[in-house]
Design an enzyme around this catalytic site. Sequence first.
Site, PDB file in Angstrom:
ATOM      1  N   TYR A  50       0.860  -1.189   0.000  1.00  0.00           N
ATOM      2  CA  TYR A  50       0.000   0.000   0.000  1.00  0.00           C
ATOM      3  C   TYR A  50       0.887   1.227   0.000  1.00  0.00           C
ATOM      4  O   TYR A  50       1.858   1.297   0.765  1.00  0.00           O
ATOM      5  CB  TYR A  50      -0.887  -0.004   1.246  1.00  0.00           C
ATOM      6  CG  TYR A  50      -1.755   1.226   1.413  1.00  0.00           C
ATOM      7  CD1 TYR A  50      -2.799   1.482   0.524  1.00  0.00           C
ATOM      8  CD2 TYR A  50      -1.540   2.116   2.461  1.00  0.00           C
ATOM      9  CE1 TYR A  50      -3.607   2.604   0.679  1.00  0.00           C
ATOM     10  CE2 TYR A  50      -2.350   3.241   2.634  1.00  0.00           C
ATOM     11  CZ  TYR A  50      -3.378   3.476   1.740  1.00  0.00           C
ATOM     12  OH  TYR A  50      -4.176   4.576   1.903  1.00  0.00           O
TER      13      TYR A  50
ATOM     14  N   ASP B 209       9.302   2.948  -0.370  1.00  0.00           N
ATOM     15  CA  ASP B 209       8.254   3.585   0.417  1.00  0.00           C
ATOM     16  C   ASP B 209       8.489   3.195   1.878  1.00  0.00           C
ATOM     17  O   ASP B 209       8.131   2.103   2.305  1.00  0.00           O
ATOM     18  CB  ASP B 209       6.877   3.140  -0.067  1.00  0.00           C
ATOM     19  CG  ASP B 209       5.758   3.802   0.732  1.00  0.00           C
ATOM     20  OD1 ASP B 209       6.067   4.492   1.732  1.00  0.00           O
ATOM     21  OD2 ASP B 209       4.576   3.623   0.373  1.00  0.00           O
TER      22      ASP B 209
ATOM     23  N   LYS C 108       4.412   9.058   8.852  1.00  0.00           N
ATOM     24  CA  LYS C 108       4.230   8.424  10.160  1.00  0.00           C
ATOM     25  C   LYS C 108       5.239   8.924  11.213  1.00  0.00           C
ATOM     26  O   LYS C 108       5.063  10.001  11.739  1.00  0.00           O
ATOM     27  CB  LYS C 108       4.214   6.903   9.992  1.00  0.00           C
ATOM     28  CG  LYS C 108       3.023   6.492   9.086  1.00  0.00           C
ATOM     29  CD  LYS C 108       2.617   5.052   9.115  1.00  0.00           C
ATOM     30  CE  LYS C 108       1.274   4.899   8.397  1.00  0.00           C
ATOM     31  NZ  LYS C 108       1.270   4.074   7.215  1.00  0.00           N
TER      32      LYS C 108
HETATM   33  C1  LIG Z   1       0.606   4.592   5.857  1.00  0.00           C
HETATM   34  C2  LIG Z   1       1.314   4.378   4.581  1.00  0.00           C
HETATM   35  C3  LIG Z   1       1.179   5.246   3.500  1.00  0.00           C
HETATM   36  C4  LIG Z   1       0.179   6.364   3.491  1.00  0.00           C
HETATM   37  O1  LIG Z   1       0.418   7.342   4.435  1.00  0.00           O
HETATM   38  P1  LIG Z   1      -0.794   8.321   4.862  1.00  0.00           P
HETATM   39  O2  LIG Z   1      -0.141   9.272   5.801  1.00  0.00           O
HETATM   40  O3  LIG Z   1      -1.822   7.446   5.489  1.00  0.00           O
HETATM   41  O4  LIG Z   1      -1.280   8.966   3.631  1.00  0.00           O
HETATM   42  C5  LIG Z   1       1.973   5.049   2.395  1.00  0.00           C
HETATM   43  N1  LIG Z   1       2.846   4.045   2.345  1.00  0.00           N
HETATM   44  C6  LIG Z   1       3.012   3.170   3.359  1.00  0.00           C
HETATM   45  C7  LIG Z   1       4.038   2.091   3.251  1.00  0.00           C
HETATM   46  C8  LIG Z   1       2.249   3.308   4.503  1.00  0.00           C
HETATM   47  O5  LIG Z   1       2.378   2.405   5.493  1.00  0.00           O
END
Ligand SMILES: *Cc1c(COP(=O)(O)O)cnc(C)c1O
Length: 418
Positions: free
Chosen positions: A142, A237, A265
Site C-alpha cells: 500500500y 516507500d 508516520k
Molecule cells: C501509511 C502508509 C502510506 C500512506 O500514508 P498516509 O499518511 O496514510 O497517507 C503510504 N505508504 C506506506 C508504506 C504506509 O504504510
Amino acid sequence: MTKSETLFRRAQEIIPGGVNSPVRAFRSVGGTPPFIARGEGSHIFDADGREYIDYVCSWGPLLLGHRHPEILAALERALAIGTSFGAPTEQEVALAEAICRAVPSIEMVRLVNSGTEATMSAIRLARGFTGRDLIVKFEGCYHGHVDSLLVKAGSGVATLCIPETQGVPKAFCDTTLALPYNSVEAVEQAFRARGNEIAAVIVEPVAGNMGCVPPRAGYLEALREITARHGALLIFDEVMTGFRVAFGGAQERFGIRPDLTTLGKIIGGGLPVGAYGGRREIMSRIAPAGPIYQAGTLSGNPLAVAAGLAMLRHLEAHPEVYQQLETRAAELCAAAPPGVTVNRVGSMFTFFFTDGPVTDYESAKRSDTARFGRFFRAMLERGVYLAPSQFEAAFVSAAHTEEDVRKTTAAAKEAFRV
Ligand SMILES: *Cc1c(COP(=O)(O)O)cnc(C)c1O
C-alpha cells in the site's frame, strides 16, 4: 448502549462509515470501534473508561508512545510562536537536516503533509525525471490512496473486500504494473518486456500493509540491480519502516541505497507529516528549483515539524531504543502457538492465522480471517488493542514495558484458543 456505541451511531449519520479512514472501522472483525478518549505511554483509554495496551500506535507514528514529554514540550514551544506561516522557518531546515543525517540516500528532501502525498509526489518526480510513464508496484503493498497505486493495495482494500476501487480511471491503472512481492523473476520479466517504459519500481522494503512480510534474502538487492540496469528509479516507500525497523529505515537494515525514499508516520511524531527525498540530481528537478510541480499550503507546518524534530532528536540521542523494541517485539512473537505463522522485522510483526510461510499477498490471503476476528475480539476484551484486520502489522513502542509484554502474552495465550 456504551458511549462508544452511541458515538458510533452519531458518527455514521454524518461521516461515511462513521470513520475518517476505512481501516478504523471494525467491518472485518465485527463490533463497534472503541472511541478513544486519551492516551498515555503505551496505553489508551476509551470513552467508556476502558484501558487498553495499544499496539496500533496511531498506525505506526507513535514510536515513543502517547504524550511523550519531549514531543509535548516541543509542541508547546511551537504553539507559543504560531501555528502556521506559509513561509520558510528555521525548524523545517533542521528537520530536513535531521532526515538527511539519518538516511544517507536522502541528499535533499521535501516535506509534505501525509504519506499519500509523499508517494504521489515521488511518482510524479520519477516520471518527470525519466520521461517514462509506467510504475511497477507489488501486490499487497500500500502506498497511500494515490489513484494509480490503488491496484492490489493490501490492508484497507483487502479487508473491505473491494477488489480494486471505483473512481480510478482505467487509464491510470494501465500505467501501473502490479507484480507479486518477493519474486525477482516477475520483475525481470516485466523489465524484459517493457524496461524502457518503466519510470520506477516502488516497494515497501518490508511490507506492512498485507501484514508484516519481510523481503526475501537478495530481493531488495535484485530490485536495485534491475532498476539501475534499465535506467528506472528505485523508490523505497518507508512511510511505515522509516525510523521503525532501524533509525535509517529498512535501507539501513538491509544496506540498500534507493534513488528516492518516501517517509511519513514516525517523522511527524504523531502530527500529519510526510516527506520524499533522494538523490540531489533528481530532487533538484522539483519546483521552484526545477520544472516538476509540487506544493502545499501547510507543508512544513510548524507544529508538525516541531513534533517530528523532537522525535528524531530523541532517537538520534537514544540509539538503544531500537534494541529494546527488538527485544520486546521478539518476546511478544514468542506467544504464537503452532499453526500460526509469525512474521517480524524489528518492532513490526503480524500473527498470520495460517500454518504456511507468508512471503507475499497470495500466501497472506490464505489466512483464516474468521479466526483472526475471534482472536482480535478476545484480545480487545482482555485489554489489548490490535489493528482490526489480519492484514496489518502490530507496532511496539519504546513506551511498552516488560509488564505490558507479560500481560499481552498472557492474554494472547487465552485468545489464541478461542
Ligand atoms: C501509511 C502508509 C502510506 C500512506 O500514508 P498516509 O499518511 O496514510 O497517507 C503510504 N505508504 C506506506 C508504506 C504506509 O504504510
